[in-house]
Design a protein around this motif. Sequence first.
Motif, PDB file in Angstrom:
ATOM      1  N   LEU A 174       0.838  -1.234   0.090  1.00 26.79           N
ATOM      2  CA  LEU A 174      -0.158  -0.055  -0.008  1.00 26.79           C
ATOM      3  C   LEU A 174       0.930   1.185   0.076  1.00 26.79           C
ATOM      4  N   ILE A 175       0.764   2.228  -0.989  1.00 29.59           N
ATOM      5  CA  ILE A 175       1.253   3.503  -0.938  1.00 29.59           C
ATOM      6  C   ILE A 175       0.541   4.426   0.209  1.00 29.59           C
ATOM      7  N   HIS A 176       1.023   4.513   1.160  1.00 29.37           N
ATOM      8  CA  HIS A 176       0.445   5.288   2.241  1.00 29.37           C
ATOM      9  C   HIS A 176       1.170   6.477   2.683  1.00 29.37           C
ATOM     10  N   SER A 177       2.397   6.808   2.113  1.00 29.38           N
ATOM     11  CA  SER A 177       3.069   7.986   2.432  1.00 29.38           C
ATOM     12  C   SER A 177       2.270   9.089   1.804  1.00 29.38           C
ATOM     13  N   LYS A 178       2.408  10.211   2.711  1.00 28.52           N
ATOM     14  CA  LYS A 178       1.966  11.819   2.419  1.00 28.52           C
ATOM     15  C   LYS A 178       2.953  12.554   2.064  1.00 28.52           C
ATOM     16  N   ILE A 179       3.272  13.087   0.841  1.00 28.52           N
ATOM     17  CA  ILE A 179       4.562  14.016   0.784  1.00 28.52           C
ATOM     18  C   ILE A 179       4.100  14.965  -0.296  1.00 28.52           C
ATOM     19  N   TYR A 180       4.446  16.147   0.135  1.00 30.64           N
ATOM     20  CA  TYR A 180       4.350  17.282  -0.804  1.00 30.64           C
ATOM     21  C   TYR A 180       5.659  18.130  -0.978  1.00 30.64           C
ATOM     22  N   LEU A 181       6.139  18.226  -2.388  1.00 26.82           N
ATOM     23  CA  LEU A 181       7.098  19.072  -2.489  1.00 26.82           C
ATOM     24  C   LEU A 181       6.892  19.960  -3.528  1.00 26.82           C
ATOM     25  N   ILE A 182       7.325  21.257  -3.000  1.00 29.37           N
ATOM     26  CA  ILE A 182       7.016  22.368  -4.026  1.00 29.37           C
ATOM     27  C   ILE A 182       8.339  23.173  -4.487  1.00 29.37           C
ATOM     28  N   ASP A 183       8.245  23.378  -5.826  1.00 34.94           N
ATOM     29  CA  ASP A 183       9.498  23.957  -6.313  1.00 34.94           C
ATOM     30  C   ASP A 183      10.735  23.325  -5.976  1.00 34.94           C
ATOM     31  N   ASP A 184      10.749  22.163  -5.648  1.00 36.09           N
ATOM     32  CA  ASP A 184      11.942  21.474  -5.086  1.00 36.09           C
ATOM     33  C   ASP A 184      12.744  22.108  -3.875  1.00 36.09           C
ATOM     34  N   GLN A 185      11.956  23.141  -3.183  1.00 41.84           N
ATOM     35  CA  GLN A 185      12.425  23.895  -2.288  1.00 41.84           C
ATOM     36  C   GLN A 185      11.732  23.802  -0.833  1.00 41.84           C
ATOM     37  N   ILE A 186      10.720  23.309  -0.904  1.00 47.44           N
ATOM     38  CA  ILE A 186       9.748  23.190   0.329  1.00 47.44           C
ATOM     39  C   ILE A 186       8.946  21.925   0.367  1.00 47.44           C
ATOM     40  N   ALA A 187       9.355  21.139   1.624  1.00 43.82           N
ATOM     41  CA  ALA A 187       8.360  19.831   1.462  1.00 43.82           C
ATOM     42  C   ALA A 187       7.711  19.536   2.645  1.00 43.82           C
ATOM     43  N   TYR A 188       6.662  18.938   2.514  1.00 40.10           N
ATOM     44  CA  TYR A 188       5.797  18.607   3.756  1.00 40.10           C
ATOM     45  C   TYR A 188       5.508  17.136   3.788  1.00 40.10           C
ATOM     46  N   LEU A 189       5.664  16.576   5.070  1.00 37.33           N
ATOM     47  CA  LEU A 189       5.335  15.221   5.317  1.00 37.33           C
ATOM     48  C   LEU A 189       4.429  15.188   6.517  1.00 37.33           C
ATOM     49  N   GLY A 190       3.783  14.065   6.555  1.00 38.68           N
ATOM     50  CA  GLY A 190       2.824  13.966   7.853  1.00 38.68           C
ATOM     51  C   GLY A 190       1.989  13.099   7.327  1.00 38.68           C
ATOM     52  N   SER A 191       0.957  13.192   8.178  1.00 38.08           N
ATOM     53  CA  SER A 191      -0.443  12.081   8.080  1.00 38.08           C
ATOM     54  C   SER A 191      -1.603  12.916   7.198  1.00 38.08           C
ATOM     55  N   LEU A 192      -1.441  13.909   6.779  1.00 36.98           N
ATOM     56  CA  LEU A 192      -2.721  14.601   6.116  1.00 36.98           C
ATOM     57  C   LEU A 192      -2.784  14.106   4.429  1.00 36.98           C
TER      58      LEU A 192
END
Length: 249
Positions: A174-192
């Motif tokens: 199961l792909i369960h990761s939640k990852i957001y990468l913006i402009d290859d400069q800002i990253a968000y990780l977590g449960s959302l």
Amino acid sequence: MFYNNALCDIYIGKGAGKKLMDDMRSAKHSVKIISPYLSPYLISELINLKDKNIDIKLITTNNIEDFYGDRERNIYKLIIQKRNKDFDRQTIRNNWIKFTQTLSNISYGLIALLIVLAYYFRDIKVFLGSIPIIILFLIRGWYKTKIKNIKIYSYSYKQLFPFKVYMSNEKTSLIHSKIYLIDDQIAYLGSLNFTQSGTQFNHETRIRTTDLNAIEKIRKEIEDLFENAYIPAVDLQTWGKQLYLEPIN
């Protein structure tokens, strides 16, 4: 991926997606997302970014809320149907249509003639002339079936922007990761998840980092997952055929 000592901000609570959405809407070049669940209205956010020439890359699963839903909902906008016309077959079809119209005209003319002859001669043998009319109608019906079944159009599908939809079931990872990468400069990780409930209403955990080393590792992780050949993915052409009607002529 493993990385220690990253500099980051931590948020826990409701509304964990507010800062994420602000950063995403301010993106200058690119937005990359891994989220197993998506909401239709957040898909529209990605479409808006695409319209602003922001490069989008999305990894999700077939848990999209409207994966098999209403044709008017946003997931359909991520897949573009291209209709290809076979002009040779169209010419053949048009010739068959003209031929059946000619057969119809001849048949109805013969019927009219037969009625007149029957009236004047009042001989039952006149109705033997209906045999060729029946044959003409049978030929006409056969050609109408051929017209109905000839395939003038074929269909292919392309993505509005690059995305992967991995299969989610008990037989696959199961792909369960939640990852957001913006402009290859800002990253968000977590449960959302990239859903309305995840970004606005649920009690979630969220980490935001601009740590350059962490960003590079996260970027590579996203790229590696996107190119993963071992996790079953939804075939775009098959999915397109499930989402869209495909008239043959």
